[in-house]
Design a protein around this motif. Structure first.
Motif, PDB file in Angstrom:
ATOM      1  N   PRO A  51     -14.302 -16.955  32.167  1.00 25.27           N
ATOM      2  CA  PRO A  51     -14.955 -16.413  33.361  1.00 25.27           C
ATOM      3  C   PRO A  51     -14.039 -15.435  34.089  1.00 25.27           C
ATOM      4  CG  PRO A  51     -14.223 -18.652  33.771  1.00 25.27           C
ATOM      5  CD  PRO A  51     -13.983 -18.370  32.307  1.00 25.27           C
ATOM      6  N   GLU A  52     -14.652 -14.472  34.742  1.00 26.14           N
ATOM      7  CA  GLU A  52     -13.916 -13.525  35.562  1.00 26.14           C
ATOM      8  C   GLU A  52     -14.365 -13.694  37.000  1.00 26.14           C
ATOM      9  OE1 GLU A  52     -14.082  -9.482  34.249  1.00 26.14           O
ATOM     10  OE2 GLU A  52     -13.816 -10.045  32.159  1.00 26.14           O
ATOM     11  N   TYR A  53     -13.417 -13.570  37.906  1.00 28.82           N
ATOM     12  CA  TYR A  53     -13.713 -13.692  39.326  1.00 28.82           C
ATOM     13  C   TYR A  53     -13.211 -12.457  40.048  1.00 28.82           C
ATOM     14  CZ  TYR A  53     -14.343 -18.604  38.196  1.00 28.82           C
ATOM     15  OH  TYR A  53     -14.761 -19.776  37.641  1.00 28.82           O
ATOM     16  N   ALA A  54     -14.041 -11.925  40.906  1.00 29.68           N
ATOM     17  CA  ALA A  54     -13.604 -10.833  41.772  1.00 29.68           C
ATOM     18  C   ALA A  54     -13.018 -11.470  43.028  1.00 29.68           C
ATOM     19  CB  ALA A  54     -14.780  -9.941  42.130  1.00 29.68           C
ATOM     20  N   ILE A  55     -11.792 -11.130  43.328  1.00 30.83           N
ATOM     21  CA  ILE A  55     -11.123 -11.675  44.508  1.00 30.83           C
ATOM     22  C   ILE A  55     -10.918 -10.530  45.482  1.00 30.83           C
ATOM     23  CG2 ILE A  55      -9.025 -12.764  45.375  1.00 30.83           C
ATOM     24  CD1 ILE A  55      -8.767 -14.130  42.636  1.00 30.83           C
ATOM     25  N   LEU A 106     -10.337 -22.476  41.116  1.00 32.85           N
ATOM     26  CA  LEU A 106     -10.262 -21.233  41.873  1.00 32.85           C
ATOM     27  C   LEU A 106      -9.702 -21.467  43.281  1.00 32.85           C
ATOM     28  CD1 LEU A 106     -10.826 -18.221  42.046  1.00 32.85           C
ATOM     29  CD2 LEU A 106     -13.154 -18.768  42.762  1.00 32.85           C
ATOM     30  N   ASN A 107     -10.031 -22.606  43.881  1.00 34.45           N
ATOM     31  CA  ASN A 107      -9.542 -22.895  45.229  1.00 34.45           C
ATOM     32  C   ASN A 107      -8.021 -22.996  45.285  1.00 34.45           C
ATOM     33  OD1 ASN A 107     -12.056 -22.887  46.526  1.00 34.45           O
ATOM     34  ND2 ASN A 107     -12.456 -24.977  45.846  1.00 34.45           N
TER      35      ASN A 107
END
Length: 111
Positions: A48-52, A106-107
């Motif tokens: 998965p990819e996350y935009a931060i 992620l947290n």
């Protein structure tokens, strides 16, 4: 012989990097270089990819940069080689990174 690692990095889409890595792998297979065998990619195409979104004002208050924030996240997830341990003729990279539980949460990055 010693293992050879090729790291493919870039700013594009993750799937594009995987595609380029596959092309490099196939090129090396076609060249049939003596001693190069069992080529494999160490990736997860379904990762998965996350935009931060980085708070640039807060980054300024902390007197750092968005680049430094990105590097810290990268090091936390992928690790950073800090030294090499050698015993006899074998060398081992010593890598520091978040433990598995925190790398998958992620947290943990956002705290």
């Amino acid at each position: 012989g010693a293992a050879i690692n090729i790291e493919v990095t870039g700013r594009g889409e993750y799937r594009d990097l995987i595609h380029e890595a596959e092309k490099i792998k196939e090129f090396l297979k076609r060249k049939n270089v003596k001693g190069v065998e069992d080529l494999k990619l160490n990736v997860d195409a379904n990762r998965p990819e996350y935009a931060i979104k980085v708070d640039k004002q807060q980054v300024g208050v902390l007197n750092t940069s968005t680049f430094a924030v990105g590097q810290a996240i990268r090091k936390a997830l992928l690790g950073q080689d800090i030294t090499t341990f050698t015993i006899d003729d074998e060398s081992y990279d010593i890598t520091v990174r978040f433990n598995k539980k925190n790398r998958e949460n992620l947290n943990s990055l956002l705290d």
